[in-house]
Every structure is written in C-alpha cells, then in structure tokens.
Design a protein around this motif. Structure first.
Motif, PDB file in Angstrom:
ATOM      1  N   LEU A 101       3.118   9.918   4.732  1.00  0.00           N
ATOM      2  CA  LEU A 101       3.474   9.213   5.596  1.00  0.00           C
ATOM      3  C   LEU A 101       2.690   8.811   7.180  1.00  0.00           C
ATOM      4  O   LEU A 101       3.151   8.240   8.238  1.00  0.00           O
ATOM      5  N   ASN A 102       1.762   9.592   6.823  1.00  0.00           N
ATOM      6  CA  ASN A 102       0.232   8.824   7.315  1.00  0.00           C
ATOM      7  C   ASN A 102       0.343   7.383   7.271  1.00  0.00           C
ATOM      8  O   ASN A 102       0.353   6.959   8.432  1.00  0.00           O
ATOM      9  N   GLU A 103       0.525   6.612   6.658  1.00  0.00           N
ATOM     10  CA  GLU A 103       0.421   5.115   6.020  1.00  0.00           C
ATOM     11  C   GLU A 103       1.804   4.857   6.631  1.00  0.00           C
ATOM     12  O   GLU A 103       1.709   3.540   6.508  1.00  0.00           O
ATOM     13  N   ASP A 104       2.508   5.075   5.898  1.00  0.00           N
ATOM     14  CA  ASP A 104       4.182   4.680   5.926  1.00  0.00           C
ATOM     15  C   ASP A 104       5.117   4.842   7.050  1.00  0.00           C
ATOM     16  O   ASP A 104       5.232   6.590   7.071  1.00  0.00           O
ATOM     17  N   SER A 105       6.622   4.613   6.648  1.00  0.00           N
ATOM     18  CA  SER A 105       7.432   4.604   7.740  1.00  0.00           C
ATOM     19  C   SER A 105       8.134   6.096   6.879  1.00  0.00           C
ATOM     20  O   SER A 105       7.986   6.176   5.928  1.00  0.00           O
ATOM     21  N   GLU A 106       9.099   6.804   6.873  1.00  0.00           N
ATOM     22  CA  GLU A 106       9.200   8.484   5.750  1.00  0.00           C
ATOM     23  C   GLU A 106      10.991   7.641   5.290  1.00  0.00           C
ATOM     24  O   GLU A 106      11.221   7.548   4.637  1.00  0.00           O
ATOM     25  N   GLU A 107      11.317   6.441   5.865  1.00  0.00           N
ATOM     26  CA  GLU A 107      12.567   5.667   4.628  1.00  0.00           C
ATOM     27  C   GLU A 107      11.090   4.839   3.702  1.00  0.00           C
ATOM     28  O   GLU A 107      11.967   5.323   2.712  1.00  0.00           O
ATOM     29  N   MET A 108      10.226   4.271   4.302  1.00  0.00           N
ATOM     30  CA  MET A 108       9.508   3.655   3.579  1.00  0.00           C
ATOM     31  C   MET A 108       9.014   4.984   1.635  1.00  0.00           C
ATOM     32  O   MET A 108       8.998   4.529   0.557  1.00  0.00           O
ATOM     33  N   VAL A 109       8.889   5.832   2.620  1.00  0.00           N
ATOM     34  CA  VAL A 109       8.096   6.470   1.700  1.00  0.00           C
ATOM     35  C   VAL A 109       9.008   7.460   0.271  1.00  0.00           C
ATOM     36  O   VAL A 109       8.898   7.822  -0.268  1.00  0.00           O
TER      37      VAL A 109
END
Length: 309
Positions: free
Chosen positions: A13-21
């Motif tokens: 979640l630090n590296e990507d959006s919630e949608e992507m994760v």
C-alpha cells in the motif's frame, strides 16, 4: 505468519494505490508458508520485534533470497522487501534488519547484497549512509505473467537455429529458431544512448568511481592502445592505483570531453569519435586525445565495448 503478511500488505500500500494492490496482491499465509518454510525455501525472512511490559510486537520485516554472480562466481543476497511500521521508524529497526542481512551475507561469503528502491522513496539517503551504491546505468526490467507466456511460446521464421540443453540434466539437445536481436531504436535514439553512456563514463572516471566506470563497460572489454590490444574479462581490472599513477605522473585532476560524435551506427552498435583533454586542478591542459570508441547493446543495456587510443 499473519503478522508477516500484514506487514507485506502495508508495504504494498505504500508503493501502490489500494485499487492496484487489491488487483495484484495475491499472497496468503498458506502461500508464504509453502514458499518460505518448506524443505527448499524460495526466500528467507527476519522480523524486528519491539518489547514493552513483557509483550512483543512485530514492527519490521526483511525478506531476502540467494543470488549468484556469474562474473565473480560467488553468491549474493537480494532484498525483496524491507518494511518498518511508521510508528517504529527512526528507532533503528530498519538498520538492525539490514545489519542482520549483512551478517548472513558475510557468514555465507557473499560478495554483494542488492535491492531495488523506488526513485521517489525518501529512504534512499538511508541506504546511501549504510554503504549501498546506486548502480548506474542499469535499468530494472520485468516479465509478467502474460509476457512470460508470450516469450516462452513464441515462434520465429528466422532460419538461424540454436541448440541448447541443461548440461547437468543430459538428454537430448533441443532446437530453437530465433531472430537476431535488435535494440528497437531509431538511429538518433541509438546515438543518444551511446553518447549518454560515454558521458556517464566520464563523470564516473573523474569521480574515481571504479564501480561506476565498470558499470558503463561491456565485458569482455577491449582496449587498443597503439598496436597493443588488452582485454578486460570482467570487473576488477581497474584499481585506485591506476588513478593515483595518472595523477602522480602528469598532475591529472580531471578529463574534459570536447566531442562525442557518432560516425557509424547500426542495430546494437555505435562507433564514436571521442575527443577529450586531461587537465590539472587549476585547468591547465596537459594533453589532448582523439580516439574511436565502440558502444554496443548487449544483455539489455548499452555499454562501451572497445576504446581505441
């Protein structure tokens, strides 16, 4: 294992959006257990715990696995994930986890520890302070699921046939037909890439950054000085003593590049006229040189293959 997976999810979640994760994060406690704690684990991990009033809380994790360098024929470690809870940062947990990895690398006679960092990560300075170096001009590439399938199942109409097999497994040789690889660039893009490598080489040379210089080369690397041809089979041919000899012998302080002009380009190769001068600290020109260098595209990157003096 649940706490470990929770930290990895927070890192994602630090590296990507919630949608992507939500779309790409498929790790489970079962898969982590299967891949990391079986007879032949694919990874290892260490956790950092904070103890207070007799209770322990996991606040950080590092996940790593073993690699191998064909250049040095030595082992290495690659850090896949490093994460510390926000509330525990600045208290030494991250440093302690990396120190543990370094100790493991030392015990196993590893020659390097690698990791990849987002360009926007504010922790880059932290890694530099610990001794990690940014290896330019390397770029990070990845094949994902669909691309792996396309490459594995692809065919070619080219008539060149290559034979390959696992030397340990024995058995029949297999045959594959592939097209000669191309860099996929226009002539201008190819020239720009070659010039960028020579410029990076110059900056690293003036900084006496041996690793940076070697990262700009292709190996084996050829040097034609007059009629004498020398070959560098891999990193390690250049030492700090070479810079000292140049400085002590002539007063050299830096090299200034005046021309880096492409004279002949072809797929995967650029020939350049390189003109530079050697100068003292106060800018006095010691000597001027005009050479022909060859920059090639190999192993997915551009690098200096030959220097003719």
């Amino acid at each position: 294992m649940g706490a470990v997976l929770d930290l990895i999810h927070k890192l994602a979640l630090n590296e990507d959006s919630e949608e992507m994760v939500a779309r790409v994060f498929t790790a489970t406690t079962h898969s982590m257990q299967e891949h990391g704690f079986s007879e032949s684990p694919a990874f290892e991990c260490r956790i950092a715990e904070f103890e207070r009033n007799g209770a322990k809380t996991i606040v950080g994790i590092v996940i790593f696995y073993q690699t191998y360098s064909s250049y040095t024929s030595r082992l290495g470690l690659y850090i896949e994930d490093l994460f510390v809870e926000a509330a525990a940062r600045g208290k030494g947990a991250g440093r302690a986890l990396l120190q543990e990895v370094a100790r493991i690398a030392q015990d196993r006679a590893c020659t390097r520890v690698d990791l990849a960092v987002l360009s926007s990560n504010p922790a880059r300075g932290f890694y530099h302070r610990l001794g990690f170096q940014h290896r330019t001009p390397f770029l990070f590439y990845r094949l994902t699921d669909s691309s792996i399938g396309s490459l594995a199942e692809g065919t070619s109409e080219d008539s060149n046939a290559f034979h390959f097999r696992d030397p340990e497994a024995g058995g029949e040789w297999l045959t594959a037909s592939v097209n000669p690889p191309d860099d996929g660039l226009s002539e201008l893009e190819r020239s720009d890439a070659a010039i960028a490598v020579v410029t990076e080489f110059s900056d690293c040379f003036n900084a006496r950054d041996i690793q940076g210089v070697e990262a700009c080369l292709q190996f084996p690397h050829l040097i034609l000085s007059g009629e004498k041809l020398s070959t560098w089979d891999g990193p390690g041919a250049m030492t700090a003593a070479d810079f000292d000899a140049l400085a002590n012998g002539s007063g050299w302080y830096r090299s200034v590049y005046h021309r880096i002009d492409p004279i002949l380009t072809s797929p995967r190769k650029v020939h350049l006229v390189v003109e530079y001068s050697r100068e003292t600290r106060d800018g006095f020109e010691i000597s001027r040189h005009r050479n022909v260098w060859t920059v090639t595209f190999e192993f997915g990157r551009w690098g200096i293959k030959q220097r003719s003096y």
